[in-house]
Design an enzyme around this catalytic site. Structure first.
Site, short mmCIF file in Angstrom:
data_model
loop_
_atom_site.label_atom_id
_atom_site.label_comp_id
_atom_site.label_asym_id
_atom_site.label_seq_id
_atom_site.Cartn_x
_atom_site.Cartn_y
_atom_site.Cartn_z
N ASP A 1 0.86 -1.18 0.00
CA ASP A 1 0.00 0.00 0.00
C ASP A 1 0.90 1.23 0.00
O ASP A 1 1.52 1.55 1.02
CB ASP A 1 -0.90 0.02 1.24
CG ASP A 1 -1.98 -1.06 1.21
OD1 ASP A 1 -1.88 -2.00 0.40
OD2 ASP A 1 -2.93 -0.96 2.01
N LYS B 1 -6.95 3.47 -2.72
CA LYS B 1 -7.26 3.38 -1.28
C LYS B 1 -7.45 4.78 -0.73
O LYS B 1 -6.73 5.71 -1.10
CB LYS B 1 -6.11 2.65 -0.58
CG LYS B 1 -6.19 2.59 0.93
CD LYS B 1 -4.98 1.82 1.50
CE LYS B 1 -4.89 1.93 3.01
NZ LYS B 1 -3.70 1.22 3.55
N LYS C 1 -10.21 0.34 -1.80
CA LYS C 1 -10.02 0.00 -0.38
C LYS C 1 -10.41 1.18 0.50
O LYS C 1 -9.91 2.29 0.33
CB LYS C 1 -8.57 -0.41 -0.11
CG LYS C 1 -8.28 -0.74 1.37
CD LYS C 1 -6.87 -1.28 1.55
CE LYS C 1 -6.51 -1.43 3.03
NZ LYS C 1 -5.15 -1.98 3.22
#
Length: 223
Positions: free
Chosen positions: A89, A152, A181
């Site tokens: 991430d 995300k 996400k």
């Protein structure tokens, strides 16, 4: 797919200790979370303990500010993968996005995608709380163009977390084939349901166990 299967069981606080990580790992095994999301220093331990369990090892790159150079992010990524990470991430270059230097933002993301070399999923944290809607849309498009697998919402370390409005906007922007996400402030099953209904396909949360048990999580952890 069960509720646990879409949750990245997360522990990213700087004072998280080995015992906390081992507890996180055991919970991930028990509840079959999608992954554990840990800081890079814990990747090797997590990979060893989770081998053969089906639980992925996620880590963070350029975290939490996104202000590292692309070369640094690429090195972090390669190092994490060599130690067993299967998902990364990364945080975008937020300043470059705001300065409308889209080529810089895309190249930064692509640097991590290329460092992964197909060995891990790449999720791109755009830090929605710091962006206008136009910037959110642009960040999502750049992530897709650079070859990312997910976009995300948040690091959980800035001024806000996931909202259903941002998730809906991100899903609309990236379409059906890219993951979205939701992270930051997702603490209950109701929060998860709201995010999934808005378009989220993965949830980042430190309250994973409470969520799957249908309990209210205690404390004020932004993640």
């Amino acid at each position: 797919m069960s509720l646990a299967n879409i949750i990245d069981h997360t522990a990213l606080k700087p004072h998280t200790q080995k015992a906390d990580i081992l507890k996180l790992i055991e919970e991930a095994k028990t509840y079959k979370f999608a992954s554990v999301c840990v800081n890079p220093t814990w990747v090797e331990l997590a990979a060893k303990e989770l081998k053969g369990t089906g639980v992925d090892v996620c880590t963070v790159i350029g975290f939490p500010l996104g202000a590292n150079t692309t070369e640094t992010k690429a090195f972090e990524t390669k190092d994490a993968i060599s130690k067993g990470a299967t998902e990364v991430d990364m945080v975008i270059n937020i300043a470059a996005l705001k300065d409308k230097e889209d080529d810089v933002v895309e190249a930064d993301i692509r640097g991590v995608v290329e460092a992964v070399a197909g060995k891990a999923l790449v999720k791109v944290i755009i830090e929605t709380c710091l962006l206008t809607d136009e910037e959110k849309e642009r960040a999502c498009r750049l992530a897709v163009s650079a070859g990312a697998d997910f976009v995300k919402t948040s690091t959980g370390f800035s001024t806000g977390g996931a909202t259903k409005e941002d998730i809906a906007l991100m899903r609309k922007t990236v379409g059906p084939d890219i993951g979205v996400k939701a992270s930051g402030g997702v603490r209950t099953k109701e929060d998860v349901d709201t995010m999934v209904e808005a378009g989220a396909s993965r949830i980042g949360a430190s309250a994973g166990v409470s969520i799957v048990k249908g309990e209210n999580a205690s404390g004020g952890d932004n993640y």
